[in-house]
Design an enzyme around this catalytic site. Structure first.
Site, short mmCIF file in Angstrom:
data_model
loop_
_atom_site.label_atom_id
_atom_site.label_comp_id
_atom_site.label_asym_id
_atom_site.label_seq_id
_atom_site.Cartn_x
_atom_site.Cartn_y
_atom_site.Cartn_z
CD GLU A 176 3.54 3.13 10.53
OE1 GLU A 176 2.18 4.17 10.75
OE2 GLU A 176 2.87 2.39 11.19
CB SER A 201 5.83 7.77 2.13
OG SER A 201 4.45 8.40 2.84
CG ASP A 211 -2.79 5.49 21.66
OD1 ASP A 211 -3.39 6.82 22.14
OD2 ASP A 211 -2.52 5.48 20.95
CG PHE A 236 -4.50 -1.52 13.58
CD1 PHE A 236 -3.90 -2.09 15.75
CD2 PHE A 236 -4.30 -2.29 12.83
CE1 PHE A 236 -2.93 -2.87 15.42
CE2 PHE A 236 -3.03 -3.24 12.84
CZ PHE A 236 -2.35 -3.18 13.89
CG HIS A 285 2.14 6.96 4.71
ND1 HIS A 285 3.50 6.78 5.00
CD2 HIS A 285 2.08 6.92 6.15
CE1 HIS A 285 4.16 7.10 6.05
NE2 HIS A 285 3.26 6.73 6.93
#
Length: 296
Positions: free
Chosen positions: A25, A23, A117, A225, A275
């Site tokens: 993102e 998958s 956030d 990140f 992912h």
């Protein structure tokens, strides 16, 4: 003189025959140029037949309309299954549920439910009429419709967690509220993933735990990140990218090698769903999938 030698171990990817799910993102584009790059990436990765593709939701819901538009276009113009990120920052329960109903009515069945956030790095504070955390959000989404819900997991602990046990307890609450799977934040130690998987099994939870993979090309951006999600960047990784600022091909080779080697170790440990955090760029994720035997 003894000229015999110990047989070399089998290549890490020798047994990878494409028996996995993947998958991807993406994030909603902010400009025409970024939009073009996004759709080029989607076109490149779509033949790999991902289980789903997720679209992020900016801090404080700042990309709500762009997220919705991107998800809707994926749904209408491709054969892919879109998964919409949804957070509860600065929103009432009714506002969040309205967004969820809109997604359901549009045909979206998969939600990535995150607390989210606040913008500008402010501490999280729940809306007076909102959800206090991701576990409450999952329960609220299940009240709207029978969504397929993914949640976040933190192999090295959420940066706000009081302890590893407290972090695990919160993940269990999200699972018990109705999440079908947990997708991890990125990490660079396969052992960290396996420890979390073992901890869930020890608590009797047989949920799908999916490793989130971030192929690194920009170390500074990755550090940013990592600070937000509690991931550790090992010193050796920093060293591998030293001196490569003006050598993009070398950076990509290092990034692909590091990420692919970790995926091989995860595969050897039984992982069969990966992912990828693509940052809207397809080449590295595509290359790693190819090494794992996934070919479009």
């Amino acid at each position: 003189m003894n000229l015999t030698s110990t047989p070399a171990p089998a290549p890490l990817f020798e047994r990878c025959h494409g028996d996995i799910d993947v998958s991807f993102e993406f994030f909603p584009p902010r400009s025409e140029a970024m939009q073009e790059r996004l759709w080029q990436s989607i076109g490149r990765l779509a033949p790999l037949e991902p289980r789903f593709v997720s679209v992020t939701y900016g801090a404080g819901g700042s990309t709500r309309e762009r997220t919705h538009s991107t998800v809707k276009r994926i749904l209408e113009e491709t054969d892919l299954t879109p998964a919409a990120h949804l957070t509860c920052v600065d929103a009432s329960r009714e506002e969040v549920q309205e967004v969820a109903r809109d997604y359901w009515d549009a045909g979206v069945r998969h939600i990535v439910a995150l607390r989210g956030d606040p913008p500008d790095g402010q501490p999280f504070s729940a809306h007076p009429d909102g959800y206090a955390n991701a576990a409450e959000l999952v329960a609220g989404l299940k009240e709207v419709a029978d969504f397929d819900i993914s949640v976040a997991a933190y192999p090295e602990g959420h940066p706000e967690a009081r302890s590893a046990d407290a972090d695990l307890d919160h993940l269990l609450r999200k699972i018990d509220a109705g999440a079908e799977r947990a997708i991890t934040q990125f990490f660079f130690s396969a052992d960290a993933f396996f420890r979390l998987r073992d901890a869930l099994a020890a608590r009797g939870r047989n949920i799908e735990l999916v490793p989130g993979v971030l192929p690194v090309t920009n170390v500074e951006r990755t550090r940013e990140f990592a600070r937000k999600c509690g991931s550790a960047i090992p010193d050796w990784l920093d060293q591998k990218f030293e001196g490569l600022d003006a050598l993009p091909d070398a950076r990509r080779l290092v990034a692909a090698t590091v990420a692919t080697e970790m995926c091989g170790r995860l595969y050897a440990g039984g992982v069969r769903h990966f992912h990828f955090y693509t940052l809207n760029r397809a080449s590295l994720s595509w290359t790693i999938c190819h090494m794992l035997g996934v070919k479009g």
